[in-house]
Design an enzyme around this catalytic site. Structure first.
Site, mmCIF file in Angstrom:
data_model
loop_
_atom_site.group_PDB
_atom_site.id
_atom_site.type_symbol
_atom_site.label_atom_id
_atom_site.label_comp_id
_atom_site.label_asym_id
_atom_site.label_seq_id
_atom_site.Cartn_x
_atom_site.Cartn_y
_atom_site.Cartn_z
ATOM 1 N N HIS A 66 6.647 58.785 37.140
ATOM 2 C CA HIS A 66 7.614 58.128 38.020
ATOM 3 C C HIS A 66 8.895 57.727 37.281
ATOM 4 O O HIS A 66 9.817 57.186 37.895
ATOM 5 C CB HIS A 66 6.979 56.916 38.732
ATOM 6 C CG HIS A 66 6.815 55.700 37.886
ATOM 7 N ND1 HIS A 66 5.641 55.372 37.257
ATOM 8 C CD2 HIS A 66 7.685 54.714 37.575
ATOM 9 C CE1 HIS A 66 5.787 54.236 36.609
ATOM 10 N NE2 HIS A 66 7.033 53.812 36.772
ATOM 11 N N ASP A 110 -0.215 59.563 36.976
ATOM 12 C CA ASP A 110 1.179 59.182 36.713
ATOM 13 C C ASP A 110 1.526 59.477 35.248
ATOM 14 O O ASP A 110 1.709 58.582 34.433
ATOM 15 C CB ASP A 110 1.368 57.693 37.032
ATOM 16 C CG ASP A 110 2.826 57.263 36.979
ATOM 17 O OD1 ASP A 110 3.705 58.148 36.920
ATOM 18 O OD2 ASP A 110 3.082 56.044 36.995
ATOM 19 N N SER A 208 7.049 51.164 32.107
ATOM 20 C CA SER A 208 6.418 52.426 32.478
ATOM 21 C C SER A 208 6.533 53.479 31.385
ATOM 22 O O SER A 208 7.563 53.613 30.738
ATOM 23 C CB SER A 208 7.078 52.964 33.747
ATOM 24 O OG SER A 208 6.988 52.029 34.778
ATOM 25 N N GLY A 209 5.460 54.215 31.211
ATOM 26 C CA GLY A 209 5.469 55.321 30.267
ATOM 27 C C GLY A 209 5.041 54.943 28.875
ATOM 28 O O GLY A 209 4.699 55.814 28.068
#
Length: 258
Positions: A66, A110, A208-209
């Protein structure tokens, strides 16, 4: 490395603007890491925001699917404002490979692989985090580490890399009425991790990530959460299962052969 003095000044101005205007990542109840003690941490940049990532191969970074529109990756970073010319390595993203079964962070998978325009030079401050041949699903109660550069309790974003220990929470408990209540369902492809019940340790959107490290190994990738630092709304991470390990290796191998 491809530093020039004028480029460095321009890039830093753009970088500071992006950080100040983005939502950023959030390390709650964290602390500054020892500089370059996580040499595989990647700063993943887009025109509107930033994410974290993990260098798993000299030319490949693993992040969250995302994290859209990413175009630049910086390795060897500790302070975002203090350019270390003998440490920073900037690479362009030439190909993005979101997981083929990714549709939404809430539905799982994800994950995204970023192919860099050229391999990084492996140094004391830039190293790969090697993936194992088999995955270990961390049991409930496990203490794991997360890290990022974003918002903390005191600032809108952190100049230096921050980290915090989070506690893995049983999936059934995480799906219970008092936690996520199956909205969304926390699947076997996800890991719930956050507060130990006494603190507010957490990550948040924009972290995120980044990696979830359990016993020093990459167990997950920061995916989503509900708010920040809420004890019964822990962070949710994409589990690097055996199936995901196969996808990662197959993607890298097929790209190198093409």
């Amino acid at each position: 490395m491809f530093f020039q003095s004028n480029f460095s000044i321009f890039f830093l101005c753009v970088l500071v603007f992006i950080i100040q205007s983005s939502h950023g990542s959030e390390i709650i109840e964290g602390k500054e890491v020892e500089p370059h003690s996580l040499p595989f941490m990647a700063y993943v940049d887009s025109k509107t925001s930033f994410c974290g990532g993990t260098l798993i191969h000299p030319q490949w970074v693993l992040t969250a699917a995302h994290c859209t529109g990413v175009s630049l990756v910086i390795l060897g970073v500790h302070s975002l404002q203090k350019v270390e010319r003998d440490s920073w390595q900037i690479r362009e993203v030439v190909k993005r490979f979101p997981h083929p079964d990714y549709y939404s962070a809430y539905l799982g998978n994800d994950l995204m692989l970023l192919m860099l325009n050229k391999p990084v030079e492996l140094t004391k401050t830039v190293k790969c985090l090697e993936l194992g041949n088999t995955a270990t699903d961390p049991p409930a109660g496990s203490k794991c580490l997360v890290a990022g550069w974003g918002t903390t309790e005191k600032t809108d974003w952190s100049d230096v890399l921050m980290s915090v220990n989070v506690t893995v929470i049983d999936r059934q408990k995480c799906n219970s009425h008092y936690y996520y209540n199956n909205r969304p369902v926390i699947t076997r492809g996800m890991i719930c991790a956050g507060s130990n019940g006494l603190n507010n340790a957490d990550t948040c959107q924009g972290d995120s990530g980044g990696p979830l490290l359990c016993n020093g190994a990459l167990a997950g990738v920061t995916s989503f959460g509900d708010g920040c630092g809420i004890i019964k709304k822990p962070g949710v991470y994409s589990f690097i299962s055996n199936k995901q390990l196969d996808w990662i290796q197959e993607t890298i191998n097929s790209s190198e052969m093409s």
